[in-house]
Each structure stands twice: as structure tokens, then as C-alpha cells.
Design a protein around this motif. Structure first.
Motif, PDB file in Angstrom:
ATOM      1  N   LEU A 262       4.117   6.921   5.012  1.00 32.41           N
ATOM      2  CA  LEU A 262       2.840   7.623   5.173  1.00 32.41           C
ATOM      3  C   LEU A 262       1.691   6.921   4.445  1.00 32.41           C
ATOM      4  CD1 LEU A 262       4.102  11.274   4.591  1.00 32.41           C
ATOM      5  CD2 LEU A 262       3.513  10.205   6.787  1.00 32.41           C
ATOM      6  N   GLY A 263       2.034   6.112   3.470  1.00 29.20           N
ATOM      7  CA  GLY A 263       0.998   5.517   2.643  1.00 29.20           C
ATOM      8  C   GLY A 263       0.416   6.553   1.699  1.00 29.20           C
ATOM      9  N   LEU A 264       1.249   7.462   1.219  1.00 32.77           N
ATOM     10  CA  LEU A 264       0.823   8.548   0.331  1.00 32.77           C
ATOM     11  C   LEU A 264       1.391   8.293  -1.064  1.00 32.77           C
ATOM     12  CD1 LEU A 264      -0.512  11.324  -0.058  1.00 32.77           C
ATOM     13  CD2 LEU A 264       1.638  12.356   0.701  1.00 32.77           C
ATOM     14  N   PHE A 265       0.502   8.193  -2.050  1.00 34.25           N
ATOM     15  CA  PHE A 265       0.905   7.867  -3.422  1.00 34.25           C
ATOM     16  C   PHE A 265       1.782   6.609  -3.415  1.00 34.25           C
ATOM     17  CE2 PHE A 265       0.879  12.653  -3.285  1.00 34.25           C
ATOM     18  CZ  PHE A 265      -0.422  12.781  -3.762  1.00 34.25           C
TER      19      PHE A 265
ATOM     20  N   THR B  53       5.613  -6.857  -3.542  1.00 33.96           N
ATOM     21  CA  THR B  53       4.445  -7.315  -2.779  1.00 33.96           C
ATOM     22  C   THR B  53       3.557  -6.133  -2.385  1.00 33.96           C
ATOM     23  OG1 THR B  53       5.676  -9.206  -1.936  1.00 33.96           O
ATOM     24  CG2 THR B  53       3.709  -8.553  -0.707  1.00 33.96           C
ATOM     25  N   LEU B  54       4.168  -5.066  -1.873  1.00 38.23           N
ATOM     26  CA  LEU B  54       3.390  -3.881  -1.502  1.00 38.23           C
ATOM     27  C   LEU B  54       2.751  -3.223  -2.714  1.00 38.23           C
ATOM     28  CD1 LEU B  54       5.719  -2.308   1.206  1.00 38.23           C
ATOM     29  CD2 LEU B  54       3.418  -3.237   1.558  1.00 38.23           C
ATOM     30  N   PHE B  55       3.442  -3.249  -3.846  1.00 42.24           N
ATOM     31  CA  PHE B  55       2.869  -2.689  -5.066  1.00 42.24           C
ATOM     32  C   PHE B  55       1.598  -3.450  -5.434  1.00 42.24           C
ATOM     33  CE2 PHE B  55       2.394  -2.214  -9.637  1.00 42.24           C
ATOM     34  CZ  PHE B  55       2.538  -0.840  -9.798  1.00 42.24           C
TER      35      PHE B  55
ATOM     36  N   PRO C 170      -1.373   0.065  -0.201  1.00 41.73           N
ATOM     37  CA  PRO C 170      -0.929   0.511   1.120  1.00 41.73           C
ATOM     38  C   PRO C 170      -1.791   0.048   2.278  1.00 41.73           C
ATOM     39  CG  PRO C 170      -2.090   2.264   0.036  1.00 41.73           C
ATOM     40  CD  PRO C 170      -1.990   1.144  -0.960  1.00 41.73           C
ATOM     41  N   GLY C 171      -2.966  -0.487   2.003  1.00 44.82           N
ATOM     42  CA  GLY C 171      -3.864  -0.902   3.073  1.00 44.82           C
ATOM     43  C   GLY C 171      -4.721   0.249   3.588  1.00 44.82           C
ATOM     44  N   LYS C 172      -5.620  -0.101   4.484  1.00 42.36           N
ATOM     45  CA  LYS C 172      -6.591   0.865   5.009  1.00 42.36           C
ATOM     46  C   LYS C 172      -5.946   1.940   5.881  1.00 42.36           C
ATOM     47  CE  LYS C 172     -10.905   0.995   7.624  1.00 42.36           C
ATOM     48  NZ  LYS C 172     -11.849   0.210   8.411  1.00 42.36           N
ATOM     49  N   MET C 173      -4.856   1.591   6.543  1.00 43.11           N
ATOM     50  CA  MET C 173      -4.203   2.547   7.444  1.00 43.11           C
ATOM     51  C   MET C 173      -3.134   3.320   6.699  1.00 43.11           C
ATOM     52  SD  MET C 173      -4.074   0.117  10.746  1.00 43.11           S
ATOM     53  CE  MET C 173      -4.749  -1.435  10.202  1.00 43.11           C
ATOM     54  N   SER C 174      -3.605   4.156   5.769  1.00 46.14           N
ATOM     55  CA  SER C 174      -2.697   4.943   4.928  1.00 46.14           C
ATOM     56  C   SER C 174      -3.390   6.244   4.548  1.00 46.14           C
ATOM     57  CB  SER C 174      -2.350   4.170   3.663  1.00 46.14           C
ATOM     58  OG  SER C 174      -3.490   3.979   2.862  1.00 46.14           O
TER      59      SER C 174
END
Length: 136
Positions: free
Chosen positions: A76-79, A119-121, A125-129
Motif C-alpha cells: 500500500l505504501g503506508l508507513f 533500497t526501498l528504505f 515508497p515513491g509518489k504512488m503510495s
């Protein structure tokens, strides 16, 4: 300080797409591991490894929390950054403790997850989150 930690950084549009694909793809793969453990738990099977000496049952709960719950949050890209911390810790334990003495081929799967999570940390999460919408 917490808001600064959770706030996504601005990336170019192409990088946002790349982060979305990476975030969702790796989390869907990890979700299958967490779901299998959750199903075993719901069937009454509480047996699990205890690699750091906190007890089998607690190790199982923490692993399910990371692999299942945190994977959903990352999808979801949440928290996102906060959700990645348990995933990073779990994959570090698997890589360096559970498979610590094993050859690289046995560590490779967990290390691949660990590299993507770190890497994601770092990218966020990017703009689409959901995070991007919350911290606009």
C-alpha cells in the motif's frame, strides 16, 4: 522528526514507477511466505525456529508480523519505511543467523529480499503510495 522519517522523497516520474513495481513485486513475493506461516499458525502449528533465543512462538509471531502484515503495508505504501524495518531485521536474521554458516547459495534468497528492502528504505515508497498522499 517522525513525520520527516515517514515523508516520501521527491523522485523523477520514471523512478516513481520503478519504486512502485519494486515495492509491490517484492512484497507480493514475501506475502506468500508470511501467508503460509499464518495458515500454519491458524491450524494450531506453533512450531518454528528460534534463531535469536526469544522462543519459538514469539519468533513465529514476529516473523508473521513482518512477512505478512508489513508486506501489506509496503504494498500500500503506508508507513513504508517503518514497515520495512521489521522486514529488514527478519531477512538479516535469516541471512546471517539462520543461514550464517551455510554457503552463499542457501543465503541468496534472503539476501535478495534484504537488498531490496534496504533500497526501498533509502528511496522511500515513491509518489504512488498512501504515504505520498498523507504527507503532501
Amino acid at each position: 522528526m517522525l513525520k520527516k522519517f515517514l515523508k516520501p522523497i521527491k523522485l523523477p516520474a520514471s523512478a516513481d514507477w520503478g519504486v512502485l513495481i519494486l515495492r509491490v513485486g517484492i512484497s507480493l513475493l514475501m506475502l506468500t511466505h508470511g501467508y503460509a506461516k499464518l495458515q500454519n499458525l491458524l491450524k494450531g502449528d506453533h512450531s518454528f525456529a528460534d534463531p535469536i533465543g526469544i522462543g519459538e512462538e514469539l519468533s513465529l509471531y514476529l516473523t508473521i508480523g513482518a512477512e505478512f502484515v508489513c508486506s501489506i503495508l509496503v504494498i500500500l505504501g503506508l508507513f513504508t519505511r517503518a514497515a520495512l524495518i521489521p522486514l529488514i531485521i527478519t531477512m538479516a536474521v535469516v541471512s546471517f543467523i539462520v543461514h550464517g554458516a551455510d554457503p552463499l547459495a542457501d543465503k541468496e534468497h534472503a539476501l535478495s529480499f534484504l537488498i531490496v528492502y534496504v533500497t526501498l528504505f533509502l528511496t522511500g515508497p515513491g509518489k504512488m503510495s498512501v504515504d505520498s498522499g498523507l504527507y503532501r
